[in-house]
Each structure stands twice: as structure tokens, then as C-alpha cells.
Design a protein around this motif. Structure first.
Motif, PDB file in Angstrom:
ATOM      1  N   GLU A 154      62.089-107.783  62.950  1.00 56.32           N
ATOM      2  CA  GLU A 154      62.876-106.637  63.415  1.00 56.32           C
ATOM      3  C   GLU A 154      64.232-107.094  63.955  1.00 56.32           C
ATOM      4  O   GLU A 154      65.260-106.454  63.697  1.00 56.32           O
ATOM      5  N   THR A 171      65.900-109.676  62.979  1.00 58.94           N
ATOM      6  CA  THR A 171      66.698-110.023  61.803  1.00 58.94           C
ATOM      7  C   THR A 171      67.257-108.768  61.147  1.00 58.94           C
ATOM      8  O   THR A 171      68.449-108.700  60.824  1.00 58.94           O
ATOM      9  N   SER A 172      66.426-107.764  60.969  1.00 61.39           N
ATOM     10  CA  SER A 172      66.877-106.513  60.360  1.00 61.39           C
ATOM     11  C   SER A 172      67.963-105.852  61.198  1.00 61.39           C
ATOM     12  O   SER A 172      68.960-105.354  60.662  1.00 61.39           O
TER      13      SER A 172
END
Length: 108
Positions: free
Chosen positions: A26, A28-29
């Protein structure tokens, strides 16, 4: 370039610490999304500079540049989130490939 990647590594650690309550995927996103946000802010400033917004803000080229640098930093952080150990190598490979194409096209 060493200082740049050293700073990205340090900033990544600070950002990861702030988001330690979130799963790594999450984080990273969200960081990839931050790239789009920063680029959008640069576009908003450009629209304001050209008088294309109704927000009434007075924009300047320095603001556009500030937001573009924010997008670059966000992108480098996203690359570091994706692959801590290989982000710089990946960046260097892609940068070389893209600039080689540009040099070849300019020479033609």
C-alpha cells in the motif's frame, strides 16, 4: 548522483517510518500515486500561469519548477519503494537507453 540517491534513501526511510502502520504494498502504491499528484500540481500551476484557471491564484514559472521537482523526487522515491537495492541501477539503465535514443534521433 551519489548525493541524490543517498538523499532519496534517507527520505525513503523517513517516509516509510511515517507509514509504518500500512502494508508495504500500500505504501508503494501511494507513493506511485504521489507522482501523479505532484505532476498534476505542476500542470495546475502552468494553467494558472497561462490564465487558464478560475481560482484567481497568481502563478509563476518558479512554482511550476517547484512542482516538477516534487514530481521527480516522488518518482525516485517510488522507484526506491519498488526496489530498494536496484532503483538506481534501473534508473541508470533506463536513462541511458532513453538518452541514447535521443542522441541517435538528433544525429539522424
Amino acid at each position: 548522483m551519489d548525493d541524490l540517491w543517498d538523499n532519496i534513501t534517507k527520505l525513503s526511510a523517513v517516509c516509510r517510518k511515517a507509514g509504518e502502520h500500512l502494508p508495504e504494498a500500500e505504501l508503494t502504491s501511494l507513493q506511485v500515486g504521489k507522482v501523479a499528484e505532484e505532476a498534476g500540481e505542476a500542470m495546475h500551476a502552468l494553467h494558472g500561469l497561462k490564465g487558464l484557471t478560475t481560482c484567481g491564484d497568481d502563478h509563476h514559472w518558479a512554482e511550476v519548477q517547484n512542482d516538477l521537482v516534487g514530481a521527480v523526487i516522488a518518482a525516485l522515491l517510488a522507484m526506491h519503494y519498488i526496489d530498494r537495492d536496484g532503483a538506481r541501477r534501473t534508473f541508470d539503465e533506463i536513462f541511458h537507453r532513453r538518452t541514447r535514443r535521443g542522441r541517435a534521433a538528433a544525429a539522424a
